[in-house]
Design a protein around this motif. Structure first.
Motif, PDB file in Angstrom:
ATOM      1  N   ALA A  28       0.851  -1.312  -0.022  1.00 44.28           N
ATOM      2  CA  ALA A  28       0.041  -0.056   0.154  1.00 44.28           C
ATOM      3  C   ALA A  28       0.900   1.262  -0.004  1.00 44.28           C
ATOM      4  CB  ALA A  28      -0.867  -0.044   1.181  1.00 44.28           C
ATOM      5  N   HIS A  29       1.739   1.181   0.771  1.00 47.43           N
ATOM      6  CA  HIS A  29       2.835   2.497   0.923  1.00 47.43           C
ATOM      7  C   HIS A  29       3.686   2.621  -0.486  1.00 47.43           C
ATOM      8  CE1 HIS A  29       5.517   5.255   2.586  1.00 47.43           C
ATOM      9  NE2 HIS A  29       6.793   4.455   1.799  1.00 47.43           N
ATOM     10  N   GLN A  30       3.991   1.470  -1.146  1.00 52.55           N
ATOM     11  CA  GLN A  30       4.638   1.394  -2.367  1.00 52.55           C
ATOM     12  C   GLN A  30       3.747   2.112  -3.578  1.00 52.55           C
ATOM     13  OE1 GLN A  30       7.947   1.309  -1.862  1.00 52.55           O
ATOM     14  NE2 GLN A  30       8.095   0.344  -3.747  1.00 52.55           N
ATOM     15  N   ARG A  31       2.381   1.786  -3.450  1.00 52.30           N
ATOM     16  CA  ARG A  31       1.537   2.413  -4.466  1.00 52.30           C
ATOM     17  C   ARG A  31       1.382   3.752  -4.241  1.00 52.30           C
ATOM     18  NH1 ARG A  31      -2.021  -2.927  -4.381  1.00 52.30           N
ATOM     19  NH2 ARG A  31      -0.759  -4.256  -6.050  1.00 52.30           N
ATOM     20  N   GLN A  32       1.376   4.262  -2.938  1.00 52.78           N
ATOM     21  CA  GLN A  32       0.934   5.437  -2.898  1.00 52.78           C
ATOM     22  C   GLN A  32       1.935   6.465  -3.112  1.00 52.78           C
ATOM     23  OE1 GLN A  32      -0.427   6.150   1.322  1.00 52.78           O
ATOM     24  NE2 GLN A  32      -1.483   8.058   0.901  1.00 52.78           N
ATOM     25  N   HIS A  33       3.241   5.976  -2.531  1.00 55.51           N
ATOM     26  CA  HIS A  33       4.308   6.825  -2.473  1.00 55.51           C
ATOM     27  C   HIS A  33       5.424   6.854  -3.484  1.00 55.51           C
ATOM     28  CE1 HIS A  33       3.123   8.788   1.169  1.00 55.51           C
ATOM     29  NE2 HIS A  33       2.768   7.735   1.532  1.00 55.51           N
ATOM     30  N   CYS A  34       5.482   5.372  -4.203  1.00 53.67           N
ATOM     31  CA  CYS A  34       6.780   5.283  -5.257  1.00 53.67           C
ATOM     32  C   CYS A  34       6.219   4.599  -6.348  1.00 53.67           C
ATOM     33  CB  CYS A  34       7.450   4.161  -4.474  1.00 53.67           C
ATOM     34  SG  CYS A  34       8.378   4.500  -2.728  1.00 53.67           S
ATOM     35  N   ARG A  35       5.290   5.435  -7.215  1.00 51.73           N
ATOM     36  CA  ARG A  35       4.968   5.052  -8.302  1.00 51.73           C
ATOM     37  C   ARG A  35       5.709   4.552  -9.448  1.00 51.73           C
ATOM     38  NH1 ARG A  35      -0.118   6.752  -7.255  1.00 51.73           N
ATOM     39  NH2 ARG A  35      -0.494   8.482  -5.848  1.00 51.73           N
ATOM     40  N   ASP A  36       6.970   5.019  -9.538  1.00 52.58           N
ATOM     41  CA  ASP A  36       7.896   4.509 -10.616  1.00 52.58           C
ATOM     42  C   ASP A  36       8.426   3.254 -10.690  1.00 52.58           C
ATOM     43  OD1 ASP A  36       9.358   4.936  -8.136  1.00 52.58           O
ATOM     44  OD2 ASP A  36      11.036   5.840  -9.155  1.00 52.58           O
ATOM     45  N   GLY A  37       8.016   2.356  -9.493  1.00 50.82           N
ATOM     46  CA  GLY A  37       8.657   1.086  -9.644  1.00 50.82           C
ATOM     47  C   GLY A  37       7.496   0.120  -9.080  1.00 50.82           C
ATOM     48  N   SER A  38       7.739  -1.080  -9.292  1.00 50.52           N
ATOM     49  CA  SER A  38       6.667  -2.120  -8.822  1.00 50.52           C
ATOM     50  C   SER A  38       7.196  -2.639  -7.366  1.00 50.52           C
ATOM     51  CB  SER A  38       6.412  -3.489  -9.673  1.00 50.52           C
ATOM     52  OG  SER A  38       7.699  -3.987 -10.221  1.00 50.52           O
ATOM     53  N   PRO A  39       6.363  -2.941  -6.567  1.00 55.39           N
ATOM     54  CA  PRO A  39       6.754  -3.413  -5.167  1.00 55.39           C
ATOM     55  C   PRO A  39       7.504  -4.582  -5.461  1.00 55.39           C
ATOM     56  CG  PRO A  39       4.301  -3.444  -5.476  1.00 55.39           C
ATOM     57  CD  PRO A  39       4.870  -2.977  -6.715  1.00 55.39           C
ATOM     58  N   SER A  52      17.425  -7.150   6.366  1.00 56.27           N
ATOM     59  CA  SER A  52      17.670  -5.837   6.965  1.00 56.27           C
ATOM     60  C   SER A  52      16.465  -5.104   6.596  1.00 56.27           C
ATOM     61  CB  SER A  52      18.590  -4.955   5.767  1.00 56.27           C
ATOM     62  OG  SER A  52      18.206  -4.799   4.419  1.00 56.27           O
ATOM     63  N   PRO A  53      16.158  -4.045   7.379  1.00 55.00           N
ATOM     64  CA  PRO A  53      15.031  -3.354   7.420  1.00 55.00           C
ATOM     65  C   PRO A  53      14.621  -2.813   5.794  1.00 55.00           C
ATOM     66  CG  PRO A  53      16.457  -2.629   9.048  1.00 55.00           C
ATOM     67  CD  PRO A  53      17.112  -3.145   8.347  1.00 55.00           C
ATOM     68  N   VAL A  54      13.294  -3.081   5.634  1.00 58.77           N
ATOM     69  CA  VAL A  54      12.647  -2.402   4.001  1.00 58.77           C
ATOM     70  C   VAL A  54      12.553  -1.037   4.124  1.00 58.77           C
ATOM     71  CG1 VAL A  54      10.820  -2.643   2.333  1.00 58.77           C
ATOM     72  CG2 VAL A  54      11.755  -4.797   3.706  1.00 58.77           C
ATOM     73  N   ARG A  55      13.411  -0.523   3.177  1.00 59.57           N
ATOM     74  CA  ARG A  55      13.189   1.089   3.022  1.00 59.57           C
ATOM     75  C   ARG A  55      12.552   1.679   1.685  1.00 59.57           C
ATOM     76  NH1 ARG A  55      16.107   1.886   7.094  1.00 59.57           N
ATOM     77  NH2 ARG A  55      18.389   1.427   7.205  1.00 59.57           N
ATOM     78  N   CYS A  56      11.878   2.557   1.856  1.00 59.20           N
ATOM     79  CA  CYS A  56      11.218   3.280   0.835  1.00 59.20           C
ATOM     80  C   CYS A  56      12.064   3.587  -0.558  1.00 59.20           C
ATOM     81  CB  CYS A  56      10.375   4.294   1.100  1.00 59.20           C
ATOM     82  SG  CYS A  56       9.251   5.061  -0.305  1.00 59.20           S
ATOM     83  N   CYS A  57      11.691   3.121  -1.687  1.00 66.12           N
ATOM     84  CA  CYS A  57      12.166   3.636  -2.891  1.00 66.12           C
ATOM     85  C   CYS A  57      13.686   3.293  -2.833  1.00 66.12           C
ATOM     86  CB  CYS A  57      12.022   5.115  -3.304  1.00 66.12           C
ATOM     87  SG  CYS A  57      10.272   5.537  -3.018  1.00 66.12           S
TER      88      CYS A  57
END
Length: 57
Positions: A28-39, A52-57
């Motif tokens: 859900a976070h990826q779709r809302q904030h990181c539109r340039d890549g697929s999750p 390791s912790p998953v980080r955004c983008c």
């Protein structure tokens, strides 16, 4: 409140506490904030989460 509704809320709470919903929150976070890549796939996400912790983008 019906028994079915109460059980559904309890199941949701248990999944949240256990971290079972973390992939759903990530997607859900990826779709809302990181539109340039697929999750990541669930397998990739779980592998990175343990490494390791998953980080955004």
């Amino acid at each position: 409140m019906s028994v079915r509704h109460l059980l559904a809320r309890l199941w949701w709470y248990i999944r949240e506490v256990a971290g079972e919903n973390s992939y759903d929150h990530y997607v859900a976070h990826q779709r809302q904030h990181c539109r340039d890549g697929s999750p990541l796939t669930r397998r990739e996400f779980e592998h990175l989460k343990t490494a390791s912790p998953v980080r955004c983008c």
